[in-house]
Write a protein that holds these residues in place. Structure first.
Motif, PDB file in Angstrom:
ATOM      1  N   MET A  55     131.941  29.699 122.063  1.00 13.66           N
ATOM      2  CA  MET A  55     131.036  28.678 122.539  1.00 13.66           C
ATOM      3  C   MET A  55     131.363  27.548 121.732  1.00 13.66           C
ATOM      4  O   MET A  55     131.888  27.371 120.671  1.00 13.66           O
ATOM      5  CB  MET A  55     129.527  28.968 122.783  1.00 13.66           C
ATOM      6  N   VAL A  56     130.937  26.001 122.251  1.00 18.22           N
ATOM      7  CA  VAL A  56     130.769  24.838 121.798  1.00 18.22           C
ATOM      8  C   VAL A  56     129.439  24.400 121.072  1.00 18.22           C
ATOM      9  O   VAL A  56     128.424  24.677 122.307  1.00 18.22           O
ATOM     10  CB  VAL A  56     131.439  23.800 122.536  1.00 18.22           C
ATOM     11  N   ASP A  57     129.281  24.203 120.105  1.00 23.10           N
ATOM     12  CA  ASP A  57     128.019  23.715 119.581  1.00 23.10           C
ATOM     13  C   ASP A  57     127.714  22.438 120.105  1.00 23.10           C
ATOM     14  O   ASP A  57     128.360  21.575 120.130  1.00 23.10           O
ATOM     15  CB  ASP A  57     128.080  23.413 118.160  1.00 23.10           C
ATOM     16  N   PRO A  58     126.705  22.398 121.007  1.00 26.46           N
ATOM     17  CA  PRO A  58     126.282  21.288 121.831  1.00 26.46           C
ATOM     18  C   PRO A  58     125.859  20.019 121.130  1.00 26.46           C
ATOM     19  O   PRO A  58     125.821  18.933 121.476  1.00 26.46           O
ATOM     20  CB  PRO A  58     125.115  21.651 122.561  1.00 26.46           C
ATOM     21  N   ASN A  91     129.726  19.456 118.717  1.00 29.64           N
ATOM     22  CA  ASN A  91     130.944  19.605 119.345  1.00 29.64           C
ATOM     23  C   ASN A  91     131.956  20.386 118.628  1.00 29.64           C
ATOM     24  O   ASN A  91     133.123  20.530 118.923  1.00 29.64           O
ATOM     25  CB  ASN A  91     131.599  18.640 119.917  1.00 29.64           C
ATOM     26  N   VAL A  92     131.566  21.406 117.962  1.00 35.39           N
ATOM     27  CA  VAL A  92     132.358  22.269 116.983  1.00 35.39           C
ATOM     28  C   VAL A  92     132.508  23.721 117.523  1.00 35.39           C
ATOM     29  O   VAL A  92     131.192  24.061 118.024  1.00 35.39           O
ATOM     30  CB  VAL A  92     131.903  22.339 115.370  1.00 35.39           C
ATOM     31  N   PRO A  93     133.436  24.231 117.861  1.00 33.04           N
ATOM     32  CA  PRO A  93     133.579  25.590 118.555  1.00 33.04           C
ATOM     33  C   PRO A  93     132.764  26.606 117.467  1.00 33.04           C
ATOM     34  O   PRO A  93     132.934  26.572 116.196  1.00 33.04           O
ATOM     35  CB  PRO A  93     135.113  26.123 118.309  1.00 33.04           C
ATOM     36  N   ILE A  94     132.216  27.529 118.141  1.00 27.30           N
ATOM     37  CA  ILE A  94     131.347  28.811 117.297  1.00 27.30           C
ATOM     38  C   ILE A  94     131.991  30.018 117.955  1.00 27.30           C
ATOM     39  O   ILE A  94     131.931  30.205 119.011  1.00 27.30           O
ATOM     40  CB  ILE A  94     129.839  28.629 117.518  1.00 27.30           C
ATOM     41  N   VAL A  95     132.210  30.944 116.993  1.00 28.38           N
ATOM     42  CA  VAL A  95     132.461  32.444 117.385  1.00 28.38           C
ATOM     43  C   VAL A  95     131.414  33.123 117.143  1.00 28.38           C
ATOM     44  O   VAL A  95     130.604  33.131 115.884  1.00 28.38           O
ATOM     45  CB  VAL A  95     133.673  33.106 116.597  1.00 28.38           C
ATOM     46  N   LYS A 108     117.337  18.925 119.639  1.00 33.90           N
ATOM     47  CA  LYS A 108     118.711  18.589 119.328  1.00 33.90           C
ATOM     48  C   LYS A 108     119.696  19.116 120.406  1.00 33.90           C
ATOM     49  O   LYS A 108     120.538  18.547 120.695  1.00 33.90           O
ATOM     50  CB  LYS A 108     119.069  18.929 117.983  1.00 33.90           C
ATOM     51  N   ALA A 109     119.379  20.285 120.650  1.00 37.01           N
ATOM     52  CA  ALA A 109     120.314  20.979 121.669  1.00 37.01           C
ATOM     53  C   ALA A 109     119.703  21.253 123.079  1.00 37.01           C
ATOM     54  O   ALA A 109     119.424  22.439 123.770  1.00 37.01           O
ATOM     55  CB  ALA A 109     120.816  22.294 120.864  1.00 37.01           C
ATOM     56  N   ASP A 110     118.983  20.140 123.288  1.00 32.49           N
ATOM     57  CA  ASP A 110     118.089  20.313 124.885  1.00 32.49           C
ATOM     58  C   ASP A 110     119.151  20.613 125.901  1.00 32.49           C
ATOM     59  O   ASP A 110     120.321  20.214 125.794  1.00 32.49           O
ATOM     60  CB  ASP A 110     117.417  19.325 125.045  1.00 32.49           C
ATOM     61  N   PRO A 111     118.913  21.332 126.948  1.00 33.81           N
ATOM     62  CA  PRO A 111     119.983  21.651 128.051  1.00 33.81           C
ATOM     63  C   PRO A 111     120.418  20.528 128.743  1.00 33.81           C
ATOM     64  O   PRO A 111     121.428  20.650 129.165  1.00 33.81           O
ATOM     65  CB  PRO A 111     118.882  22.636 129.149  1.00 33.81           C
ATOM     66  N   ASP A 112     119.565  19.332 128.836  1.00 29.61           N
ATOM     67  CA  ASP A 112     120.033  18.192 129.565  1.00 29.61           C
ATOM     68  C   ASP A 112     121.188  17.763 128.784  1.00 29.61           C
ATOM     69  O   ASP A 112     122.113  16.996 129.460  1.00 29.61           O
ATOM     70  CB  ASP A 112     119.067  17.037 129.771  1.00 29.61           C
ATOM     71  N   ARG A 113     121.173  17.452 127.337  1.00 29.41           N
ATOM     72  CA  ARG A 113     122.238  17.198 126.617  1.00 29.41           C
ATOM     73  C   ARG A 113     123.249  17.867 126.726  1.00 29.41           C
ATOM     74  O   ARG A 113     124.584  17.119 126.928  1.00 29.41           O
ATOM     75  CB  ARG A 113     121.847  16.982 125.197  1.00 29.41           C
ATOM     76  N   LEU A 114     123.382  19.378 126.806  1.00 27.83           N
ATOM     77  CA  LEU A 114     124.337  20.259 127.018  1.00 27.83           C
ATOM     78  C   LEU A 114     125.042  19.786 128.345  1.00 27.83           C
ATOM     79  O   LEU A 114     126.246  19.875 128.638  1.00 27.83           O
ATOM     80  CB  LEU A 114     124.025  21.505 126.771  1.00 27.83           C
ATOM     81  N   HIS A 115     123.948  19.800 129.386  1.00 23.97           N
ATOM     82  CA  HIS A 115     125.004  19.607 130.737  1.00 23.97           C
ATOM     83  C   HIS A 115     125.414  18.296 130.937  1.00 23.97           C
ATOM     84  O   HIS A 115     126.732  18.096 131.303  1.00 23.97           O
ATOM     85  CB  HIS A 115     123.472  19.535 131.657  1.00 23.97           C
TER      86      HIS A 115
END
Length: 161
Positions: free
Chosen positions: A11-14, A17-21, A138-145
């Motif tokens: 996934m990508v850290d919202p 923006n860094v990938p996470i395994v 910091k990682a609210d769903p609206d920001r990710l969307h």
């Protein structure tokens, strides 16, 4: 004690923006997120998706060299965590001996996938890793969307993630 893990996903850290395994144990009780570079994430994603490339990528080359030298990857172990940096070892069987080679976890995981070798994590690493809570403001769903909507499909194609 070493705990066998599998890759739950990428996934990508919202926030960054860094990938996470995401590694998870077989029972689904313990999870370990490891932030990785975009190229390493791409190498892992290519193998997870079973996408072949016209020429060997770096981790394919490493696997080929190991095989051509009549060695084999026995396992990889995410073995330490120091100052928010994960460490791993690649265990090779060479002429009946076991050799441990220092590696970044992302490279070790990419190689393990190609060599079909098991992935382990020392339990102390999981215990000492910072818990990840994506439910914070910091990682609210609206920001990710919004971030997902802003992605350009042409950019995604470059990384094949």
């Amino acid at each position: 004690m070493q705990i066998e893990m599998t890759i739950k996903g990428l996934m990508v850290d919202p926030v960054t923006n860094v990938p996470i395994v995401i590694l998870r144990d077989k029972d689904g009780q313990r999870v370990l997120p490891i932030w990785v570079g975009i190229f390493e994430a791409n190498a892992i994603a290519l193998q997870i998706e079973n996408i072949s490339t016209p020429r060997p990528m770096t981790h394919d080359l490493l696997r080929n060299v190991i095989q051509d030298l009549k060695a084999s990857v026995q396992k990889i172990v995410v073995c330490d965590l120091q100052e928010n940096t994960f460490y791993a070892l690649i265990y090779l069987s060479v002429n009946g001996d076991t050799v441990a080679i220092d590696a970044r976890p992302s490279d070790a995981i990419a190689l393990a996938l190609r060599a079909r070798a098991p992935i382990f994590v020392e339990d102390v690493v999981i215990d000492n890793a910072k818990p990840v809570d994506f439910s914070t403001e910091k990682a609210d769903p609206d920001r990710l969307h919004r971030w997902l909507e802003s992605l350009d499909p042409d950019d995604l194609g470059k990384y094949k993630m």
